[in-house]
Design an enzyme around this catalytic site. Structure first.
Site, PDB file in Angstrom:
ATOM      1  N   CYS A   2      11.317  26.191 -19.972  1.00 24.69           N
ATOM      2  CA  CYS A   2      12.224  27.072 -19.225  1.00 24.69           C
ATOM      3  C   CYS A   2      12.546  26.453 -17.874  1.00 24.69           C
ATOM      4  O   CYS A   2      11.932  25.500 -17.445  1.00 24.69           O
ATOM      5  CB  CYS A   2      11.555  28.419 -19.007  1.00 24.69           C
ATOM      6  SG  CYS A   2      10.886  29.121 -20.513  1.00 24.69           S
ATOM      7  N   ARG A  27      17.288  23.044 -19.708  1.00 22.24           N
ATOM      8  CA  ARG A  27      15.857  23.237 -19.998  1.00 22.24           C
ATOM      9  C   ARG A  27      15.617  24.433 -20.893  1.00 22.24           C
ATOM     10  O   ARG A  27      14.573  24.569 -21.513  1.00 22.24           O
ATOM     11  CB  ARG A  27      15.077  23.427 -18.699  1.00 22.24           C
ATOM     12  CG  ARG A  27      15.043  22.246 -17.771  1.00 22.24           C
ATOM     13  CD  ARG A  27      14.374  22.615 -16.470  1.00 22.24           C
ATOM     14  NE  ARG A  27      12.977  22.911 -16.682  1.00 22.24           N
ATOM     15  CZ  ARG A  27      12.001  22.011 -16.587  1.00 22.24           C
ATOM     16  NH1 ARG A  27      12.296  20.763 -16.292  1.00 22.24           N
ATOM     17  NH2 ARG A  27      10.743  22.329 -16.803  1.00 22.24           N
ATOM     18  N   TRP A  74      13.529  29.533 -22.598  1.00 18.56           N
ATOM     19  CA  TRP A  74      13.478  28.964 -23.952  1.00 18.56           C
ATOM     20  C   TRP A  74      12.301  29.680 -24.604  1.00 18.56           C
ATOM     21  O   TRP A  74      11.148  29.440 -24.267  1.00 18.56           O
ATOM     22  CB  TRP A  74      13.242  27.456 -23.879  1.00 18.56           C
ATOM     23  CG  TRP A  74      13.253  26.778 -25.207  1.00 18.56           C
ATOM     24  CD1 TRP A  74      14.336  26.456 -25.965  1.00 18.56           C
ATOM     25  CD2 TRP A  74      12.104  26.350 -25.945  1.00 18.56           C
ATOM     26  NE1 TRP A  74      13.939  25.841 -27.122  1.00 18.56           N
ATOM     27  CE2 TRP A  74      12.588  25.766 -27.149  1.00 18.56           C
ATOM     28  CE3 TRP A  74      10.745  26.385 -25.719  1.00 18.56           C
ATOM     29  CZ2 TRP A  74      11.728  25.225 -28.109  1.00 18.56           C
ATOM     30  CZ3 TRP A  74       9.893  25.849 -26.662  1.00 18.56           C
ATOM     31  CH2 TRP A  74      10.394  25.288 -27.857  1.00 18.56           C
ATOM     32  N   ASN A 100       7.034  29.369 -16.613  1.00 20.87           N
ATOM     33  CA  ASN A 100       7.340  28.355 -17.619  1.00 20.87           C
ATOM     34  C   ASN A 100       6.006  27.883 -18.173  1.00 20.87           C
ATOM     35  O   ASN A 100       5.139  27.459 -17.418  1.00 20.87           O
ATOM     36  CB  ASN A 100       8.110  27.187 -17.004  1.00 20.87           C
ATOM     37  CG  ASN A 100       8.337  26.072 -18.022  1.00 20.87           C
ATOM     38  OD1 ASN A 100       8.327  26.322 -19.226  1.00 20.87           O
ATOM     39  ND2 ASN A 100       8.494  24.855 -17.544  1.00 20.87           N
ATOM     40  N   GLY A 101       5.818  27.989 -19.495  1.00 22.82           N
ATOM     41  CA  GLY A 101       4.555  27.553 -20.103  1.00 22.82           C
ATOM     42  C   GLY A 101       4.107  28.589 -21.132  1.00 22.82           C
ATOM     43  O   GLY A 101       4.889  29.422 -21.586  1.00 22.82           O
ATOM     44  N   GLU A 482      16.329   6.766 -35.082  1.00 25.14           N
ATOM     45  CA  GLU A 482      16.983   7.305 -33.883  1.00 25.14           C
ATOM     46  C   GLU A 482      18.388   7.816 -34.207  1.00 25.14           C
ATOM     47  O   GLU A 482      18.787   8.894 -33.771  1.00 25.14           O
ATOM     48  CB  GLU A 482      17.029   6.255 -32.786  1.00 25.14           C
ATOM     49  CG  GLU A 482      17.792   6.629 -31.535  1.00 25.14           C
ATOM     50  CD  GLU A 482      17.245   7.878 -30.827  1.00 25.14           C
ATOM     51  OE1 GLU A 482      16.136   8.339 -31.184  1.00 25.14           O
ATOM     52  OE2 GLU A 482      17.958   8.396 -29.951  1.00 25.14           O
ATOM     53  N   LYS A 486      19.622  11.695 -33.704  1.00 25.45           N
ATOM     54  CA  LYS A 486      20.822  12.061 -32.912  1.00 25.45           C
ATOM     55  C   LYS A 486      21.742  12.963 -33.718  1.00 25.45           C
ATOM     56  O   LYS A 486      22.237  13.982 -33.236  1.00 25.45           O
ATOM     57  CB  LYS A 486      21.554  10.790 -32.482  1.00 25.45           C
ATOM     58  CG  LYS A 486      20.861  10.047 -31.358  1.00 25.45           C
ATOM     59  CD  LYS A 486      21.124  10.701 -30.033  1.00 25.45           C
ATOM     60  CE  LYS A 486      20.024  10.910 -29.064  1.00 25.45           C
ATOM     61  NZ  LYS A 486      18.661  10.967 -29.381  1.00 25.45           N
ATOM     62  N   GLU A 489      20.052  16.511 -34.313  1.00 23.71           N
ATOM     63  CA  GLU A 489      19.887  17.426 -33.164  1.00 23.71           C
ATOM     64  C   GLU A 489      21.221  17.832 -32.553  1.00 23.71           C
ATOM     65  O   GLU A 489      21.325  18.859 -31.906  1.00 23.71           O
ATOM     66  CB  GLU A 489      18.971  16.820 -32.106  1.00 23.71           C
ATOM     67  CG  GLU A 489      19.486  15.582 -31.429  1.00 23.71           C
ATOM     68  CD  GLU A 489      18.544  15.114 -30.310  1.00 23.71           C
ATOM     69  OE1 GLU A 489      17.850  15.937 -29.703  1.00 23.71           O
ATOM     70  OE2 GLU A 489      18.518  13.900 -30.048  1.00 23.71           O
ATOM     71  N   HIS A 505      12.313   3.099 -53.407  1.00 29.50           N
ATOM     72  CA  HIS A 505      11.068   3.871 -53.649  1.00 29.50           C
ATOM     73  C   HIS A 505      11.321   5.368 -53.525  1.00 29.50           C
ATOM     74  O   HIS A 505      10.406   6.130 -53.259  1.00 29.50           O
ATOM     75  CB  HIS A 505       9.986   3.407 -52.671  1.00 29.50           C
ATOM     76  CG  HIS A 505       9.655   1.962 -52.810  1.00 29.50           C
ATOM     77  ND1 HIS A 505       8.784   1.468 -53.755  1.00 29.50           N
ATOM     78  CD2 HIS A 505      10.144   0.885 -52.167  1.00 29.50           C
ATOM     79  CE1 HIS A 505       8.713   0.154 -53.672  1.00 29.50           C
ATOM     80  NE2 HIS A 505       9.533  -0.234 -52.716  1.00 29.50           N
ATOM     81  N   LYS A 604      15.361  20.202 -23.208  1.00 32.43           N
ATOM     82  CA  LYS A 604      15.381  18.807 -22.752  1.00 32.43           C
ATOM     83  C   LYS A 604      13.985  18.221 -22.671  1.00 32.43           C
ATOM     84  O   LYS A 604      13.795  17.044 -22.937  1.00 32.43           O
ATOM     85  CB  LYS A 604      16.043  18.718 -21.378  1.00 32.43           C
ATOM     86  CG  LYS A 604      16.164  17.305 -20.829  1.00 32.43           C
ATOM     87  CD  LYS A 604      16.981  16.415 -21.746  1.00 32.43           C
ATOM     88  CE  LYS A 604      17.031  14.988 -21.256  1.00 32.43           C
ATOM     89  NZ  LYS A 604      17.641  14.096 -22.271  1.00 32.43           N
TER      90      LYS A 604
HETATM   91  C1  AGP Z   1      15.816  13.186 -28.001  1.00 30.08           C
HETATM   92  O1  AGP Z   1      17.226  13.170 -28.096  1.00 30.08           O
HETATM   93  C2  AGP Z   1      15.245  14.586 -27.976  1.00 30.08           C
HETATM   94  N1  AGP Z   1      15.864  15.378 -26.998  1.00 30.08           N
HETATM   95  C3  AGP Z   1      13.730  14.616 -27.945  1.00 30.08           C
HETATM   96  O2  AGP Z   1      13.305  14.060 -29.158  1.00 30.08           O
HETATM   97  C4  AGP Z   1      13.056  13.859 -26.794  1.00 30.08           C
HETATM   98  O3  AGP Z   1      13.253  12.475 -26.935  1.00 30.08           O
HETATM   99  C5  AGP Z   1      11.550  14.136 -26.853  1.00 30.08           C
HETATM  100  O4  AGP Z   1      11.353  15.517 -26.672  1.00 30.08           O
HETATM  101  C6  AGP Z   1      10.740  13.365 -25.804  1.00 30.08           C
HETATM  102  O5  AGP Z   1      11.098  13.763 -24.520  1.00 30.08           O
HETATM  103  P1  AGP Z   1      10.555  12.881 -23.285  1.00 30.08           P
HETATM  104  O6  AGP Z   1      11.166  11.520 -23.414  1.00 30.08           O
HETATM  105  O7  AGP Z   1      11.022  13.613 -22.057  1.00 30.08           O
HETATM  106  O8  AGP Z   1       9.064  12.826 -23.375  1.00 30.08           O
END
Ligand code: AGP
Length: 609
Positions: A2, A27, A74, A100-101, A482, A486, A489, A505, A604
């Protein structure tokens, strides 16, 4: 994860809190709220939905007052709803809390409070904090908060205000980031610096087990048990403008196009004039300690994990040291075999990812030396690791990580050269050649990013497909993961990254005329193996989208679409092959009308397990 913003000063709090939340919206954004104190009374406004929904509510029912707290949520405990939005108040509605937490023991605490007659309004864990402070409050808000903190288990960054103490704003942190902004006759708290840069660049970073009492003229930091702590402010180097979109449609688009300059700056600031060596001023791990490293373990999550997987190939090539790579959530629980000759490298854009923090602490507990490769200045990882190398990519606001990834790769190349030189594994000629080639990457990246027409054509044609497969080999296998991440997400289209050699396989069963397969096939030692994979896909009617080296007609003859990258040493190719994958995910997300900068369900930085 959050967003929290708090203010105490001489100006009206509402606009400061609202604008701060907007900067933190990446966030968390399923609900938002704000509370201020006027004439001894706490007033609260909160709303389900994005910050814009709260802003509309405040237009109708504005808040007055020069002290306040605000929050973008969040959801962890309790569905996204107006009732579960923060701030939360006690029975008397004189105390307001943002958090937050996760409070892991909230159910036991809540049960006890209910038995003592407290009435709860929400399903959240956070609300117990407001009722505990109410329970312990006599006439000293600071003492009541201290007593409360001792009972909480889990993680928290807190902001607390109380109606009959309009001269004090209380903050506390354990496991979730919280910073303090120092102003003239005003002070601030926030989850990260981007919310405060419009007002101040003088920042205090709260550490775990620290709380702060802010007035408009002072900030007193202490441990939870009351011991005063002196802290020196850090001056933040980037400005609010850098955190803005700068004319781009989305933060993610801006950040993708910043990659050439980020790579250029990293090389420029870390490499000597005559390309004979690499320097990491801030690292602080002595060379003699690194010389003894016999094993490297890389620990990270998500995109950073993919950087780590690529880092294995990079570091083993440049240093001859064996490298293992784990996702943080596995590493922290698998009782890793580490020793004093192990270097653990944690990679993180935010420096606050809970699992990676826990992995780092486990590594330190087991006697390893920990190096963090991090973007966010002053974040927890940078302060708890033995040494830090900043990626200096500037604020990355888009939830989907792009420039942080290529910055992490760039640092891994330079660190590999640095360590390879230290271990006498690389000679000066090899070092100069590698560093000279690295200097060409920014211009090559610019060239690729300019060529988005083909990407738009592919997106227009295939944005509605249900599933994509991404294939790569060797140094470009992690980019298959990767690229799939992308797409997933950003566009909510299922995608899977695979080592191309594994296709037969299992995944080959998926191939038919509805399946686009992205093949990462630059000039490399495994190029011809990739060609065989492409032919096998075509033989089953699959749609082949290849990322290949300029001039490679062989590939284009076998592919439905070919996106070219300039000729580059295979070692450096991941920095370039990832760019079309980022663009493809972005354009498909646009076509699918997705929220590119704030994809659903994501945050994020994942600061909870
Ligand atoms: C990547 O596009 C994502 N948003 C997510 O996987 C991110 O890379 C992951 O949460 C790690 O975050 P960080 O690099 O801040 O540790």
């Amino acid at each position: 994860m959050c967003g929290i913003v708090g203010y105490i000063g001489t100006r009206e709090a509402q606009p400061i809190l609202l604008n701060g939340l907007i900067k933190l919206e990446y966030r968390g954004y399923d609900s938002a709220g704000m509370a201020t104190v006027t004439k001894g009374k706490v007033s609260v406004r909160k709303q389900q939905g994005k910050i814009a929904a709260l802003s509309n509510l405040l237009k109708k029912k504005p808040l007055r007052g020069t002290i306040g707290i605000s929050h973008s949520r969040w959801a962890t405990h309790g569905i996204p709803s107006q009732c579960n939005a923060h701030p939360h108040t006690d029975c008397s509605e004189k105390i307001a809390v943002v958090h937050n937490g996760i409070i892991e023991n909230y159910e036991d605490l809540k049960e006890g409070l209910i038995q003592e007659g407290h009435i709860f309004k929400s399903e959240t864990d956070t609300e117990v904090i407001a009722h505990l402070i109410e329970k312990f409050y006599k006439d000293d808000i600071e003492a009541a908060v201290r007593t409360t903190l001792k009972l909480l288990k889990g993680s928290f960054a807190l902001g607390v205000i109380l109606g009959n103490h309009p001269e004090q704003l209380i903050a506390a942190r354990l496991g979730s980031s919280l910073v303090i902004g120092l102003g003239e006759e005003e002070n601030f708290i926030a989850s990260d610096t981007s919310a405060l840069l419009a007002h101040t660049k003088n920042i205090l970073f709260l550490e775990d087990n620290e709380m702060a009492v802010l007035t408009k003229k002072s900030v007193a930091v202490s441990s939870f048990d009351g011991k005063a702590i002196e802290k020196k402010p850090t001056v933040i180097t980037w400005d609010a403008a850098q955190a803005e979109k700068g004319g781009y449609a989305h933060f993610m688009l801006k950040e993708m196009y910043e990659q050439p300059s980020v790579i250029e700056s990293i090389v420029h600031h870390r490499v000597s004039e005559e390309k004979s060596g690499v320097y990491f001023q801030e690292m602080k791990i002595p060379g003699k300690k690194l010389k003894c490293v016999e094993k490297i373990a890389i620990v990270a999550c998500g995109t950073a994990y993919h950087a780590g997987l690529t880092g294995k190939y990079i570091l083993e090539t440049l240093t001859g040291i064996p490298v293992e790579v784990d996702v943080s959530s596995e590493f922290r629980y698998r009782k890793p075999i580490l020793g004093k000759d192990t270097l653990v490298i944690v990679i993180s854009q935010s420096g606050e990812t809970a699992d990676t923090l826990a992995g780092m602490r486990e590594a330190k507990r087991r006697g390893a030396t920990v190096l963090s490769i991090v973007n966010a200045l002053g974040s927890t990882m940078t302060r708890e690791s033995d040494g830090v190398i900043y990626t200096h990519a500037g604020p990355e606001i888009g939830v989907a990580s792009t420039k942080a990834y290529t910055a992490q790769l760039s640092i891994l190349y330079l660190f590999g050269i640095y360590l390879g030189a230290l271990k006498n594994y690389l000679n000066i000629q090899r070092i100069k050649k590698l560093l000279t080639e690295m200097e060409g990457l920014p211009q090559q990246a610019t060239q690729i990013l300019a060529n988005h027409k083909i990407i738009q054509k592919i997106s227009k044609r295939h944005h509605d497909k249900n599933c994509f497969l991404y294939l790569g080999r060797n140094l470009n296998f992690p980019n298959a993961l990767e690229g799939a991440l992308k797409l997933k997400e950003l566009s909510y289209v299922h995608a899977e990254g695979y080592a191309a050699g594994e296709m037969k396989h299992g995944p080959i069963a998926l191939i038919d005329k509805t399946m686009p397969v992205v093949c990462i096939v630059p000039d490399s030692a495994t190029h011809d193996k990739m060609v065989s994979n492409i032919q096998e896909i075509k033989a089953r009617g699959g749609i082949v989208i290849s990322i290949a080296t300029e001039g490679d007609k062989h590939i284009s003859n076998h592919s439905d679409y070919t996106v070219y990258i300039p000729k580059v040493r295979e070692l450096f190719s991941p920095v370039l092959t990832v760019l079309p994958l980022q663009l493809l995910a972005y354009h498909i997300a646009l076509r699918n009308k997705r929220d590119v900068d704030q994809p659903r369900n994501l945050a994020k930085s994942v600061t909870v397990e």
